[in-house]
Design an enzyme around this catalytic site. Structure first.
Site, PDB file in Angstrom:
ATOM      1  N   THR A 185       0.965  -1.535  -0.169  1.00  0.00           N
ATOM      2  CA  THR A 185      -0.202   0.123  -0.085  1.00  0.00           C
ATOM      3  C   THR A 185       0.573   1.109  -0.098  1.00  0.00           C
ATOM      4  O   THR A 185       2.154   1.802   0.545  1.00  0.00           O
ATOM      5  CB  THR A 185      -0.887  -0.332   1.295  1.00  0.00           C
ATOM      6  N   GLU A 333      -5.900  -3.964  -0.576  1.00  0.00           N
ATOM      7  CA  GLU A 333      -6.087  -4.815   0.119  1.00  0.00           C
ATOM      8  C   GLU A 333      -7.496  -5.774  -0.744  1.00  0.00           C
ATOM      9  O   GLU A 333      -7.893  -6.515  -0.064  1.00  0.00           O
ATOM     10  CB  GLU A 333      -6.688  -4.548   1.835  1.00  0.00           C
ATOM     11  N   LYS A 442     -16.066  16.841  10.384  1.00  0.00           N
ATOM     12  CA  LYS A 442     -17.242  16.957  11.096  1.00  0.00           C
ATOM     13  C   LYS A 442     -17.348  18.533  11.472  1.00  0.00           C
ATOM     14  O   LYS A 442     -16.911  19.700  11.932  1.00  0.00           O
ATOM     15  CB  LYS A 442     -16.294  16.623  12.253  1.00  0.00           C
ATOM     16  N   TRP A 447     -21.105  15.004   9.800  1.00  0.00           N
ATOM     17  CA  TRP A 447     -20.322  14.238   8.404  1.00  0.00           C
ATOM     18  C   TRP A 447     -19.794  15.907   7.010  1.00  0.00           C
ATOM     19  O   TRP A 447     -21.513  15.062   6.832  1.00  0.00           O
ATOM     20  CB  TRP A 447     -20.131  13.313   8.164  1.00  0.00           C
TER      21      TRP A 447
HETATM   22  P1  AMP Z   1      -4.781   2.242  -2.936  1.00  0.00           P
HETATM   23  O1  AMP Z   1      -5.087   1.032  -2.407  1.00  0.00           O
HETATM   24  O2  AMP Z   1      -4.007   2.377  -3.572  1.00  0.00           O
HETATM   25  O3  AMP Z   1      -5.676   1.261  -4.502  1.00  0.00           O
HETATM   26  O4  AMP Z   1      -6.114   3.391  -2.791  1.00  0.00           O
HETATM   27  C1  AMP Z   1      -7.690   2.704  -2.442  1.00  0.00           C
HETATM   28  C2  AMP Z   1      -8.314   3.577  -2.073  1.00  0.00           C
HETATM   29  O5  AMP Z   1      -9.020   4.397  -3.415  1.00  0.00           O
HETATM   30  C3  AMP Z   1      -9.875   3.448  -1.799  1.00  0.00           C
HETATM   31  O6  AMP Z   1      -9.240   3.693   0.232  1.00  0.00           O
HETATM   32  C4  AMP Z   1     -10.012   4.773  -1.392  1.00  0.00           C
HETATM   33  O7  AMP Z   1     -10.375   5.818  -0.969  1.00  0.00           O
HETATM   34  C5  AMP Z   1      -9.665   4.920  -2.827  1.00  0.00           C
HETATM   35  N1  AMP Z   1     -10.542   4.537  -3.918  1.00  0.00           N
HETATM   36  C6  AMP Z   1     -10.368   3.683  -5.306  1.00  0.00           C
HETATM   37  N2  AMP Z   1     -12.094   3.686  -6.180  1.00  0.00           N
HETATM   38  C7  AMP Z   1     -12.950   4.823  -5.461  1.00  0.00           C
HETATM   39  C8  AMP Z   1     -13.873   5.795  -6.429  1.00  0.00           C
HETATM   40  N3  AMP Z   1     -14.413   4.832  -7.498  1.00  0.00           N
HETATM   41  N4  AMP Z   1     -14.428   6.920  -5.765  1.00  0.00           N
HETATM   42  C9  AMP Z   1     -13.541   7.009  -4.236  1.00  0.00           C
HETATM   43  N5  AMP Z   1     -12.132   6.432  -4.380  1.00  0.00           N
HETATM   44  C10 AMP Z   1     -11.868   5.826  -4.322  1.00  0.00           C
END
Ligand code: AMP
Length: 547
Positions: A185, A333, A442, A447
């Site tokens: 990550t 994840e 907040k 929220w």
């Molecule tokens: P990563 O692990 O780097 O792929 O990032 C994952 C995170 O990207 C997720 O937990 C979200 O916060 C964000 N994310 C992925 N897809 C979307 C989406 N379609 N809309 C909003 N946030 C997204």
């Protein structure tokens, strides 16, 4: 009583074997770092993946050992996807956009035995090699003629390495729960953590990608993978490609609007996958050159994920490209696909405006993924489309723990993983992300969704990019501040923007102020870096609060 069906393990090698048997001539088209477009087939990928497996075996690589890659989307990377995992080793794809120190940390933490790299990253390898004591050799993914002149120990030429070995290799019959690949990550706080996928999770995830209400990848598709193979396995599409026999188009290092558009046109692309930023570059190219994508392209659908797809982006794909915008959500994840925004029967035939109200949501879970939202105390919240809470997820392609147990226990008592996202779920099961939990605003105990305001702001024709953060307020604890990058050559004032937002978000969500900047900070995966943005505005005071 046990069922009487065959117990065949779900293995990555079986995907490429299937592609070789039933789609041997389907193409993998790659724009190479060296320049030219390279064309090969699934049959070629399988043959050379077996050569890779023989080469690694000869180098002494054993099952379970990690092999790192620093590479763009291309055929050689695809060969490693199948060769490394197929022989039982673990493919560790590394995001080259991370800071060099983070890359060194990751390579060391993963215990990578060999590091395969595209030529673009030769200078990075030269710089990092002295620190990477555990790496036994560095393999430049090119031929002899293009070998980089860098001084690193045990520099190997990929084409020579592969060429020295035959394709006579029997894939081992592995345990389907054996590790197959590893992706870290991006680690906005603390060190990056490794997510270790298995053969089983990868194959099950591929079924979901190919499902009709997933991404519906099929043998009739020509799929452009703009989403990188160095981050969450390009959303699993190399594997799903082999499962379905889809033609795959790999853009290599060139992700600019012109290169992407040309590949779409020349390779008759039907489905393209990428994050919103690359689509904005594509729109910029189309506008600047007065192109007519509806006439020139064969694009049917565009999968948008990684960050929220603004409603205007979905509309633009529909009206200018004649393509359906398929919004998807997931994370490292979750392999990564968790939800995809396909329509239900009642939405078919809706006027575009009504349909876009659905399409801007992140979508419904695919079979295998269970979702729930909870409050701060872990209590379940209703799926009414209004209540927002912590998004929790469970399923056979969701991480159970991080590599080497970093971060401790990941799951709650019911086996759900806290995504760190905040979302609503409506009565039809459509999930909509409102924020990262770290980023929620907040205000007066309620929220406010920063993503909703950002998406509304991006609808203004002069807004290039928008971010909303919470800033301290005496009475309401926090109020939203809108930070905007104007499009080149465009102008818009604070008042115009606030007026534009009226009626598009709840009245009490309207930002208290707008600030204009030339650039917003991004993470290595292209997401807005709100922590950094909040730091930038640490000394900022809202007009009302300052008064
Ligand atoms: P990563 O692990 O780097 O792929 O990032 C994952 C995170 O990207 C997720 O937990 C979200 O916060 C964000 N994310 C992925 N897809 C979307 C989406 N379609 N809309 C909003 N946030 C997204």
């Amino acid at each position: 009583m046990q069922g009487l069906m065959q117990d065949r393990p779900l293995l990555i090698s079986s995907l490429i074997e299937h592609a070789n048997a039933f789609h041997p001539g389907a193409e993998i088209v790659s724009r190479t770092v060296e320049g030219p477009i390279h064309r090969c087939t699934y049959a070629d990928i399988r043959r050379r993946a077996k050569q890779v497996a023989n080469a690694l075996t000869a180098l002494g690589v054993r099952a379970g050992e990690r092999i790192g890659t620093l590479a763009w989307n291309g055929f050689r990377h695809m060969e490693l996807y199948f060769g490394v995992s197929g022989m039982g080793a673990v493919l560790h794809t590394i995001n080259p956009r991370l800071f060099p120190e983070q890359i060194a940390y990751i390579v060391d933490h993963a215990d990578d035995q060999y590091l395969f790299f595209d030529l673009t990253f030769a200078p990075l390898i030269a710089r990092l090699a002295p620190q990477l004591k555990g790496v036994k050799g560095f393999v430049a993914m090119t031929d002899r003629a293009h070998m980089p002149a860098i001084d690193v120990p045990n520099l190997v030429c990929y084409e020579e390495l592969v060429g020295e070995h035959t394709d006579d290799f029997d894939w081992p019959m592995l345990d389907e729960n054996a590790a197959s690949s590893l992706c870290y990550t991006s680690g906005t706080t603390g060190n990056p953590k490794g997510v270790l996928y298995s053969h089983r999770s990868t194959v099950l995830h591929s079924f979901a990608v190919c499902a009709a209400d997933g991404i519906a990848l099929s043998a009739r598709d020509s799929a452009l993978l703009v989403v990188p193979m160095f981050h969450v396995n390009a959303w699993g599409t190399p594997y799903a490609g082999a499962m379905s026999g889809a033609k795959l188009v790999m853009p290599g290092p060139n992700l600019d609007g012109k290169s992407v558009y040309e590949l779409m046109r020349d390779e008759r692309v039907t489905v393209a996958l990428g994050v919103p930023t690359v689509w904005l570059m594509l729109f910029g190219h189309v506008e600047a050159n007065s192109l007519d994508p509806r006439r020139e392209l064969t694009l049917q659908r565009v999968v948008i994920g990684g960050s929220a797809a603004p409603r205007t982006m979905c509309e633009h794909f529909e009206s200018r490209f004649g393509a359906f915008a398929l919004h998807a959500w997931g994370m490292t994840e979750t392999s990564p696909i968790g939800t995809v925004c396909n329509l239900l029967p009642k939405h078919v035939g809706l006027p575009l405006a009504g349909r876009l109200d659905v399409q801007k949501k992140q979508g419904r879970p695919l079979f295998g993924v269970e979702l729930r939202i909870t409050d701060d105390d872990g209590r379940r919240l209703p799926h009414d489309g209004v209540a927002f809470g912590h998004l929790m997820v469970r399923g056979p392609w969701i991480a159970a723990s991080y590599f080497k147990s970093e971060g401790g226990d990941l799951l709650d008592a019911d086996g759900f993983f806290d995504t760190g996202d905040v979302a609503t779920i409506d009565p039809d099961g459509y999930m909509q992300i409102t924020d990262r939990s770290k980023d929620v605003i907040k205000s007066g105990g309620e929220w406010i969704s920063s993503i909703d305001i950002e998406n509304a702001a991006i609808g203004h024709p002069a807004v290039g990019e928008a971010a909303v953060i919470g800033v301290a307020h005496e009475k309401w604890q926090e109020r939203p501040l809108l930070v905007v990058v104007r499009k080149p050559g465009q102008d818009v004032s604070r008042e115009e923007l606030l007026h534009f937002l009226e009626g598009k978000v709840a009245k009490w969500w309207l930002p208290d102020d707008v600030q204009f900047v030339t650039e917003l900070p991004h993470t290595a995966t292209g997401k807005l870096q709100k922590i950094r943005l909040r730091e930038m505005f640490r000394d900022y005071r809202l007009p009302a609060a300052a008064a």
